[in-house]
Design a protein around this motif. Structure first.
Motif, mmCIF file in Angstrom:
data_model
loop_
_atom_site.group_PDB
_atom_site.id
_atom_site.type_symbol
_atom_site.label_atom_id
_atom_site.label_comp_id
_atom_site.label_asym_id
_atom_site.label_seq_id
_atom_site.Cartn_x
_atom_site.Cartn_y
_atom_site.Cartn_z
ATOM 1 N N ALA A 243 -0.246 5.020 13.969
ATOM 2 C CA ALA A 243 -0.844 3.735 14.346
ATOM 3 C C ALA A 243 -0.459 2.647 13.341
ATOM 4 C CB ALA A 243 -2.364 3.864 14.430
ATOM 5 N N VAL A 244 -0.400 3.009 12.056
ATOM 6 C CA VAL A 244 0.020 2.053 11.031
ATOM 7 C C VAL A 244 1.455 1.605 11.309
ATOM 8 C CG1 VAL A 244 0.580 1.769 8.581
ATOM 9 C CG2 VAL A 244 -1.559 2.858 9.231
ATOM 10 N N GLU A 245 2.283 2.539 11.733
ATOM 11 C CA GLU A 245 3.679 2.180 12.010
ATOM 12 C C GLU A 245 3.804 1.230 13.205
ATOM 13 O OE1 GLU A 245 5.594 6.007 12.176
ATOM 14 O OE2 GLU A 245 6.127 5.846 10.049
ATOM 15 N N VAL A 246 2.919 1.420 14.166
ATOM 16 C CA VAL A 246 2.916 0.514 15.314
ATOM 17 C C VAL A 246 2.539 -0.901 14.852
ATOM 18 C CG1 VAL A 246 1.774 -0.026 17.512
ATOM 19 C CG2 VAL A 246 2.458 2.339 17.002
ATOM 20 N N LEU A 247 1.521 -0.975 13.977
ATOM 21 C CA LEU A 247 1.117 -2.276 13.423
ATOM 22 C C LEU A 247 2.251 -2.907 12.643
ATOM 23 C CD1 LEU A 247 -2.346 -1.391 11.863
ATOM 24 C CD2 LEU A 247 -1.905 -2.549 14.024
ATOM 25 N N ALA A 248 2.932 -2.074 11.859
ATOM 26 C CA ALA A 248 4.038 -2.555 11.027
ATOM 27 C C ALA A 248 5.107 -3.207 11.898
ATOM 28 C CB ALA A 248 4.626 -1.394 10.230
ATOM 29 N N ALA A 249 5.422 -2.559 13.012
ATOM 30 C CA ALA A 249 6.440 -3.098 13.917
ATOM 31 C C ALA A 249 5.945 -4.393 14.546
ATOM 32 C CB ALA A 249 6.778 -2.054 14.982
ATOM 33 N N ALA A 250 4.655 -4.414 14.950
ATOM 34 C CA ALA A 250 4.102 -5.596 15.609
ATOM 35 C C ALA A 250 4.049 -6.800 14.662
ATOM 36 C CB ALA A 250 2.699 -5.282 16.130
ATOM 37 N N ASP A 251 3.802 -6.510 13.374
ATOM 38 C CA ASP A 251 3.623 -7.590 12.406
ATOM 39 C C ASP A 251 4.901 -7.862 11.606
ATOM 40 O OD1 ASP A 251 1.839 -9.499 11.355
ATOM 41 O OD2 ASP A 251 1.437 -8.261 9.591
ATOM 42 N N GLY A 252 5.976 -7.118 11.885
ATOM 43 C CA GLY A 252 7.265 -7.379 11.256
ATOM 44 C C GLY A 252 7.334 -7.084 9.764
ATOM 45 N N TRP A 253 6.716 -5.972 9.319
ATOM 46 C CA TRP A 253 6.757 -5.634 7.896
ATOM 47 C C TRP A 253 8.135 -5.120 7.490
ATOM 48 C CZ3 TRP A 253 1.808 -2.049 7.770
ATOM 49 C CH2 TRP A 253 0.693 -2.823 8.156
ATOM 50 N N ALA A 254 8.508 -5.404 6.236
ATOM 51 C CA ALA A 254 9.736 -4.829 5.682
ATOM 52 C C ALA A 254 9.522 -3.322 5.506
ATOM 53 C CB ALA A 254 10.047 -5.470 4.331
ATOM 54 N N ASP A 255 10.617 -2.559 5.460
ATOM 55 C CA ASP A 255 10.528 -1.097 5.366
ATOM 56 C C ASP A 255 9.732 -0.632 4.148
ATOM 57 O OD1 ASP A 255 11.955 -0.878 7.655
ATOM 58 O OD2 ASP A 255 13.833 -0.230 6.701
ATOM 59 N N ASP A 256 9.953 -1.301 2.999
ATOM 60 C CA ASP A 256 9.253 -0.827 1.802
ATOM 61 C C ASP A 256 7.757 -1.134 1.867
ATOM 62 O OD1 ASP A 256 9.809 -3.541 1.463
ATOM 63 O OD2 ASP A 256 9.764 -3.381 -0.719
ATOM 64 N N LEU A 257 7.385 -2.202 2.566
ATOM 65 C CA LEU A 257 5.959 -2.503 2.747
ATOM 66 C C LEU A 257 5.312 -1.452 3.661
ATOM 67 C CD1 LEU A 257 3.579 -4.477 2.223
ATOM 68 C CD2 LEU A 257 4.277 -5.698 4.283
ATOM 69 N N THR A 258 6.003 -1.113 4.745
ATOM 70 C CA THR A 258 5.492 -0.085 5.660
ATOM 71 C C THR A 258 5.320 1.241 4.920
ATOM 72 O OG1 THR A 258 6.701 -1.150 7.436
ATOM 73 C CG2 THR A 258 5.905 1.076 7.871
ATOM 74 N N PHE A 259 6.305 1.562 4.076
ATOM 75 C CA PHE A 259 6.254 2.803 3.300
ATOM 76 C C PHE A 259 5.008 2.820 2.408
ATOM 77 C CE2 PHE A 259 7.152 5.818 0.017
ATOM 78 C CZ PHE A 259 8.054 6.733 0.528
ATOM 79 N N LYS A 260 4.780 1.710 1.688
ATOM 80 C CA LYS A 260 3.638 1.635 0.766
ATOM 81 C C LYS A 260 2.307 1.781 1.502
ATOM 82 C CE LYS A 260 4.556 -2.362 -1.510
ATOM 83 N NZ LYS A 260 4.433 -3.417 -2.544
ATOM 84 N N VAL A 261 2.181 1.030 2.596
ATOM 85 C CA VAL A 261 0.908 1.043 3.328
ATOM 86 C C VAL A 261 0.658 2.433 3.918
ATOM 87 C CG1 VAL A 261 -0.342 0.071 5.302
ATOM 88 C CG2 VAL A 261 1.006 -1.424 3.825
ATOM 89 N N THR A 262 1.714 3.029 4.475
ATOM 90 C CA THR A 262 1.589 4.370 5.040
ATOM 91 C C THR A 262 1.163 5.362 3.959
ATOM 92 O OG1 THR A 262 3.391 3.826 6.543
ATOM 93 C CG2 THR A 262 2.783 6.126 6.396
ATOM 94 N N LEU A 263 1.793 5.255 2.797
ATOM 95 C CA LEU A 263 1.499 6.189 1.709
ATOM 96 C C LEU A 263 0.038 6.056 1.255
ATOM 97 C CD1 LEU A 263 3.144 8.311 -0.030
ATOM 98 C CD2 LEU A 263 3.094 6.601 -1.815
ATOM 99 N N VAL A 264 -0.432 4.823 1.111
ATOM 100 C CA VAL A 264 -1.814 4.608 0.661
ATOM 101 C C VAL A 264 -2.808 5.144 1.702
ATOM 102 C CG1 VAL A 264 -3.535 2.839 0.120
ATOM 103 C CG2 VAL A 264 -1.231 2.667 -0.846
ATOM 104 N N VAL A 265 -2.558 4.839 2.970
ATOM 105 C CA VAL A 265 -3.443 5.332 4.031
ATOM 106 C C VAL A 265 -3.429 6.864 4.053
ATOM 107 C CG1 VAL A 265 -3.715 5.475 6.544
ATOM 108 C CG2 VAL A 265 -3.304 3.256 5.466
ATOM 109 N N ASP A 266 -2.247 7.435 3.915
ATOM 110 C CA ASP A 266 -2.046 8.880 3.935
ATOM 111 C C ASP A 266 -2.759 9.552 2.744
ATOM 112 O OD1 ASP A 266 -0.932 11.353 4.455
ATOM 113 O OD2 ASP A 266 1.149 10.741 4.212
ATOM 114 N N GLU A 267 -2.478 9.073 1.537
ATOM 115 C CA GLU A 267 -3.007 9.717 0.323
ATOM 116 C C GLU A 267 -4.522 9.517 0.175
ATOM 117 O OE1 GLU A 267 -1.220 11.585 -1.643
ATOM 118 O OE2 GLU A 267 0.841 11.034 -1.127
ATOM 119 N N ILE A 268 -4.963 8.262 0.276
ATOM 120 C CA ILE A 268 -6.384 7.985 0.064
ATOM 121 C C ILE A 268 -7.205 8.497 1.251
ATOM 122 C CG2 ILE A 268 -8.116 6.184 -0.389
ATOM 123 C CD1 ILE A 268 -6.156 6.602 -2.701
#
Lengths: 112, 143
Positions: B26-51
Motif C-alpha cells: 500500500a505504501v508503494e501505491v502511495l509512492a507512485a500516486a504521489d511521485g516519490w523518488a526511489d530512495d524516498l520510497t525505500f526509506k518510507v517502506t523500511l521505516v514502516v516495515d521495521e517499526i
C-alpha cells in the motif's frame, strides 16, 4: 524466491531478486543454503536484481557470512543500489563483509 | 490488524491490512500516486516495515491489538506515525542499542530497525498520549 547461481572453480555467484524482507527472509535463507555446497570456497552475493532489503534480510546475510567463516570460506557482496548500500553502511555491515561495485570486482577480490 | 491512513494532497485514504506485506504494498501505491523518488520510497517502506514489525511483535506481548500507520505527505516533508495501544514503550530510549562494531562471529542482530529509522529520517520523536505509543518520523521529500 529463486536465486540464480553460477559456479566457477569453487566460487559461487548467487543473485537473489526482488525484495528481501520479513515475509520471505526464511525462504531467502533456505535458498541460499541450498545454493552452497561444502566444497565451495567462496560466495559472491550479488544484489544487482534486489530492490529492497530490511533488517530481516540482513540477518540472513550475517548468518550466511558467519557459516562461511566458520568453515574458512570467503564471502563478498556486490552490485547494490544506493539505498541498499546505505542501509549496509548504517548497520556497520560494510566493516565485516567486503562490498564491491561489480560481480567481476568481487570475484577478483576473493580470488586474490 | 494494521491500518494505513494516508493524506496526499488533502485527500485521505484509509486501508486496513492483515499482513505487513500488504501494508508495504500500500505504501508503494502511495509512492507512485504521489511521485516519490526511489530512495524516498525505500526509506518510507523500511521505516514502516521495521517499526511496524516491532510494534506487531512486541506491543501486545502474546495478545492482540491494533497497530496504526499514518503517512502524511506535505509539500516538502513526509511524516510517518506508527501508533499502538500496548504498554508504554519508547523505542528511542528503551530499545537495546545495536552492536555495530563486533566481528562476524559475535555480532548480534537486533535493534537495527530503530537505528536505521533514526539514521534515515531527519526527525524521530516518541510520545505517550491517551494510552497510546506514538512514534513519529519525519523526512524531507526533496532528498
Amino acid at each position: 524466491m529463486p536465486i540464480d547461481t553460477e559456479r566457477d572453480n569453487g566460487t559461487v555467484v548467487a543473485r537473489p531478486s526482488g525484495r528481501i524482507d520479513s515475509s520471505n527472509s526464511r525462504e531467502f535463507q533456505s535458498e541460499l543454503e541450498a545454493a552452497l555446497t561444502d566444497s565451495d570456497t567462496a560466495l559472491v552475493l550479488s544484489f544487482e536484481n534486489v530492490d529492497y532489503i530490511s533488517s530481516a534480510g540482513m540477518r540472513v546475510v550475517l548468518l550466511t557470512a558467519r557459516g562461511l567463516q566458520r568453515r574458512r570460506a570467503k564471502i563478498a557482496l556486490c552490485s547494490m543500489n544506493e539505498s541498499i548500500r546505505a542501509v549496509f553502511k548504517i548497520s556497520g555491515f560494510d566493516k565485516i563483509v567486503p562490498i564491491h561495485e561489480s560481480t567481476a570486482e568481487a570475484v577478483t577480490a576473493l580470488g586474490a | 490488524m494494521l491500518f494505513l491512513t494516508a493524506d496526499i494532497g488533502g485527500e485521505v485514504h484509509q486501508t486496513s491490512h492483515e499482513e505487513l506485506t500488504d501494508l508495504v504494498s500500500a505504501v508503494e501505491v502511495l509512492a507512485a500516486a504521489d511521485g516519490w523518488a526511489d530512495d524516498l520510497t525505500f526509506k518510507v517502506t523500511l521505516v514502516v516495515d521495521e517499526i511496524g514489525q516491532n510494534a506487531v511483535d512486541y506491543a501486545y506481548g502474546n495478545g492482540v491489538g491494533d497497530v496504526e500507520v499514518f503517512v502524511t505527505s506535505c509539500a516538502e516533508t513526509l511524516e510517518i506515525e506508527i501508533v499502538d495501544s500496548g504498554e508504554p514503550f519508547d523505542p528511542l530510549t528503551e530499545a537495546p542499542a545495536p552492536d555495530l562494531t563486533s566481528g562476524i562471529e559475535d555480532r548480534p542482530i537486533g535493534g537495527l530497525g530503530v537505528h536505521l529509522t533514526k539514521s534515515l529520517m531527519e526527525d524521530v520523536t516518541y510520545r505517550r498520549e491517551s494510552g497510546k505509543n506514538r512514534l513519529k518520523a519525519v523526512t524531507s521529500k526533496l532528498g
